[in-house]
Design a protein around this motif. Sequence first.
Motif, mmCIF file in Angstrom:
data_model
loop_
_atom_site.group_PDB
_atom_site.id
_atom_site.type_symbol
_atom_site.label_atom_id
_atom_site.label_comp_id
_atom_site.label_asym_id
_atom_site.label_seq_id
_atom_site.Cartn_x
_atom_site.Cartn_y
_atom_site.Cartn_z
ATOM 1 N N ARG A 71 0.787 -1.165 0.193
ATOM 2 C CA ARG A 71 -0.114 -0.057 0.017
ATOM 3 C C ARG A 71 0.679 1.083 -0.011
ATOM 4 O O ARG A 71 0.302 2.225 -0.822
ATOM 5 N N GLU A 72 2.000 1.022 0.835
ATOM 6 C CA GLU A 72 2.826 2.463 0.886
ATOM 7 C C GLU A 72 3.468 2.456 -0.267
ATOM 8 O O GLU A 72 3.708 3.814 -0.766
ATOM 9 N N LEU A 92 11.333 15.505 -3.638
ATOM 10 C CA LEU A 92 10.681 14.615 -2.558
ATOM 11 C C LEU A 92 11.542 14.441 -1.270
ATOM 12 O O LEU A 92 12.617 14.249 -1.417
ATOM 13 N N ILE A 93 10.747 14.580 -0.304
ATOM 14 C CA ILE A 93 11.360 14.004 1.207
ATOM 15 C C ILE A 93 10.648 13.095 1.496
ATOM 16 O O ILE A 93 9.517 12.946 1.877
ATOM 17 N N TYR A 94 11.724 11.918 1.652
ATOM 18 C CA TYR A 94 11.070 10.929 2.320
ATOM 19 C C TYR A 94 11.602 10.444 3.829
ATOM 20 O O TYR A 94 12.698 10.433 3.946
ATOM 21 N N LEU A 114 16.420 4.762 10.907
ATOM 22 C CA LEU A 114 17.751 4.471 11.410
ATOM 23 C C LEU A 114 17.940 3.106 11.648
ATOM 24 O O LEU A 114 18.932 2.467 11.634
ATOM 25 N N SER A 115 16.692 2.322 11.655
ATOM 26 C CA SER A 115 16.910 0.756 11.822
ATOM 27 C C SER A 115 17.628 0.255 10.829
ATOM 28 O O SER A 115 18.075 -1.017 10.803
ATOM 29 N N ILE A 116 17.598 0.718 9.631
ATOM 30 C CA ILE A 116 18.363 0.254 8.392
ATOM 31 C C ILE A 116 19.879 -0.242 8.748
ATOM 32 O O ILE A 116 20.421 -1.164 8.249
ATOM 33 N N ASN A 117 20.387 0.536 9.861
ATOM 34 C CA ASN A 117 21.819 0.537 10.196
ATOM 35 C C ASN A 117 21.917 -0.537 11.293
ATOM 36 O O ASN A 117 22.941 -1.069 11.546
ATOM 37 N N ASP A 118 20.744 -1.247 11.675
ATOM 38 C CA ASP A 118 20.668 -2.240 12.879
ATOM 39 C C ASP A 118 20.751 -3.708 12.339
ATOM 40 O O ASP A 118 20.102 -3.981 11.556
ATOM 41 N N GLN A 119 21.960 -4.294 12.483
ATOM 42 C CA GLN A 119 22.441 -5.528 11.823
ATOM 43 C C GLN A 119 21.554 -6.602 12.340
ATOM 44 O O GLN A 119 21.066 -7.616 11.530
ATOM 45 N N SER A 120 20.965 -6.477 13.668
ATOM 46 C CA SER A 120 20.057 -7.365 14.100
ATOM 47 C C SER A 120 18.670 -7.358 13.358
ATOM 48 O O SER A 120 17.962 -8.317 13.530
ATOM 49 N N LYS A 121 18.390 -6.520 12.539
ATOM 50 C CA LYS A 121 17.131 -6.292 12.212
ATOM 51 C C LYS A 121 17.086 -6.375 10.444
ATOM 52 O O LYS A 121 16.219 -6.069 9.787
ATOM 53 N N GLN A 122 18.299 -6.722 9.811
ATOM 54 C CA GLN A 122 18.464 -6.798 8.503
ATOM 55 C C GLN A 122 17.451 -7.586 7.612
ATOM 56 O O GLN A 122 17.231 -7.338 6.376
ATOM 57 N N ASN A 123 16.972 -8.556 8.175
ATOM 58 C CA ASN A 123 15.974 -9.497 7.629
ATOM 59 C C ASN A 123 14.603 -9.045 8.070
ATOM 60 O O ASN A 123 13.532 -10.198 7.453
ATOM 61 N N SER A 124 14.341 -8.273 8.823
ATOM 62 C CA SER A 124 12.769 -7.933 8.992
ATOM 63 C C SER A 124 12.222 -7.399 7.986
ATOM 64 O O SER A 124 12.665 -6.583 7.066
ATOM 65 N N HIS A 125 10.886 -7.499 7.867
ATOM 66 C CA HIS A 125 10.050 -7.183 6.767
ATOM 67 C C HIS A 125 10.042 -5.493 6.459
ATOM 68 O O HIS A 125 10.118 -5.080 5.581
ATOM 69 N N TYR A 126 10.240 -4.975 7.882
ATOM 70 C CA TYR A 126 10.020 -3.697 7.749
ATOM 71 C C TYR A 126 11.315 -2.748 7.159
ATOM 72 O O TYR A 126 11.381 -2.099 6.322
ATOM 73 N N VAL A 127 12.482 -3.413 7.605
ATOM 74 C CA VAL A 127 13.792 -2.813 7.177
ATOM 75 C C VAL A 127 13.895 -3.391 5.570
ATOM 76 O O VAL A 127 14.475 -2.573 4.803
ATOM 77 N N LEU A 128 13.393 -4.404 5.142
ATOM 78 C CA LEU A 128 13.759 -4.882 3.862
ATOM 79 C C LEU A 128 12.927 -3.751 3.219
ATOM 80 O O LEU A 128 13.184 -3.474 1.965
ATOM 81 N N HIS A 129 11.765 -3.637 3.482
ATOM 82 C CA HIS A 129 10.543 -2.681 2.844
ATOM 83 C C HIS A 129 11.326 -1.356 2.658
ATOM 84 O O HIS A 129 11.290 -0.829 1.619
ATOM 85 N N LYS A 130 11.925 -0.529 3.940
ATOM 86 C CA LYS A 130 12.659 0.637 3.745
ATOM 87 C C LYS A 130 13.611 0.634 2.677
ATOM 88 O O LYS A 130 13.736 1.840 1.897
ATOM 89 N N LYS A 131 14.216 -0.286 2.596
ATOM 90 C CA LYS A 131 15.452 -0.292 1.829
ATOM 91 C C LYS A 131 15.050 -0.308 0.315
ATOM 92 O O LYS A 131 15.597 0.224 -0.673
ATOM 93 N N ILE A 157 12.339 0.597 -0.797
ATOM 94 C CA ILE A 157 11.673 2.079 -1.241
ATOM 95 C C ILE A 157 12.734 3.180 -1.412
ATOM 96 O O ILE A 157 12.793 3.885 -2.351
ATOM 97 N N GLU A 158 14.012 3.122 -0.435
ATOM 98 C CA GLU A 158 14.976 4.024 -0.624
ATOM 99 C C GLU A 158 15.753 3.742 -2.107
ATOM 100 O O GLU A 158 16.081 4.647 -2.913
ATOM 101 N N ASP A 159 15.956 2.419 -2.520
ATOM 102 C CA ASP A 159 16.376 2.200 -3.693
ATOM 103 C C ASP A 159 15.473 2.763 -4.892
ATOM 104 O O ASP A 159 15.970 3.388 -5.701
ATOM 105 N N TYR A 160 14.127 2.633 -4.654
ATOM 106 C CA TYR A 160 13.262 3.061 -5.696
ATOM 107 C C TYR A 160 13.421 4.491 -5.910
ATOM 108 O O TYR A 160 13.331 4.953 -7.199
ATOM 109 N N ILE A 161 13.268 5.259 -4.855
ATOM 110 C CA ILE A 161 13.551 6.754 -5.007
ATOM 111 C C ILE A 161 14.858 7.060 -5.542
ATOM 112 O O ILE A 161 14.900 8.016 -6.258
ATOM 113 N N ARG A 162 16.108 6.495 -5.295
ATOM 114 C CA ARG A 162 17.235 7.097 -5.754
ATOM 115 C C ARG A 162 17.154 6.459 -7.338
ATOM 116 O O ARG A 162 17.917 7.336 -8.097
ATOM 117 N N GLU A 163 16.400 5.529 -7.769
ATOM 118 C CA GLU A 163 16.438 5.417 -9.194
ATOM 119 C C GLU A 163 15.411 6.184 -10.079
ATOM 120 O O GLU A 163 15.491 6.295 -11.075
#
Length: 222
Positions: free
Chosen positions: A40-41, A57-59, A63-80, A82-88
């Motif tokens: 949806r987002e 665009l300001i998105y 900061l959890s993207i930097n947390d190594q313990s959360k690299q496989n969480s749905h939330y962090v993967l989603h944020k990554k 979206i960030e890649d999509y914006i850059r491209e």
Amino acid sequence: MIIGNGLIASSLKNIDSEDMLFFASGVSNSLETRSSEFEREFSLLRNTLENNRDSKLIYFSTLSINDQSKQNSHYVLHKKEIEDYIRENSENYLILRIGNIVGKGGNPNTLFNYLKAQISNSNKFALHTKARRLLIDIDDIASFLDLNCAQIKNKTINFAYPYYYNLSEIINAIQLKMDKKATFEEVNEGDFYKVTFDENINNFFSKTTAEDYIKILTEKYI
């Protein structure tokens, strides 16, 4: 233009502009696992970006993207993703990776709101002695963008007060303001992750000490 109606979106009303596209709508629960919520987002972002190509665009990421313990969480993967999509796909953007927000209302499970509730209700809780947290006053998001947004182009910035507070410092400040003792058990656990801060961030907070900043937060929001 502001997209969203949550805590961040509300804080931006005084700096709203036709030239800026503040995308503050999305998944707020970092424990979310439903793919429909993430899609949806993503769908809203794609459509909004496509229809506002002339706006900056300001998105708001995390900061959890930097947390190594959360690299496989749905939330962090989603944020990554979206960030890649914006850059491209955006020619003019600013991605702010936000720390632990402190403000009026908002998510009751944020660190500050959680600790305030536990102390207020005389609940016993665990204090993880190894944990450190990066805090940010919700009002500082709009203030920083108002001063710096126009000059910063196509960058991803870590945004929080650049000091790693341990939980004892935060609890002591809240106790002092509430004039009520917290009941907790110290546990030799907890973690934190190091991030680098842009020169703009260090300059923005340069006149405020870490001790003063936590006092400001408790004075405003406790």
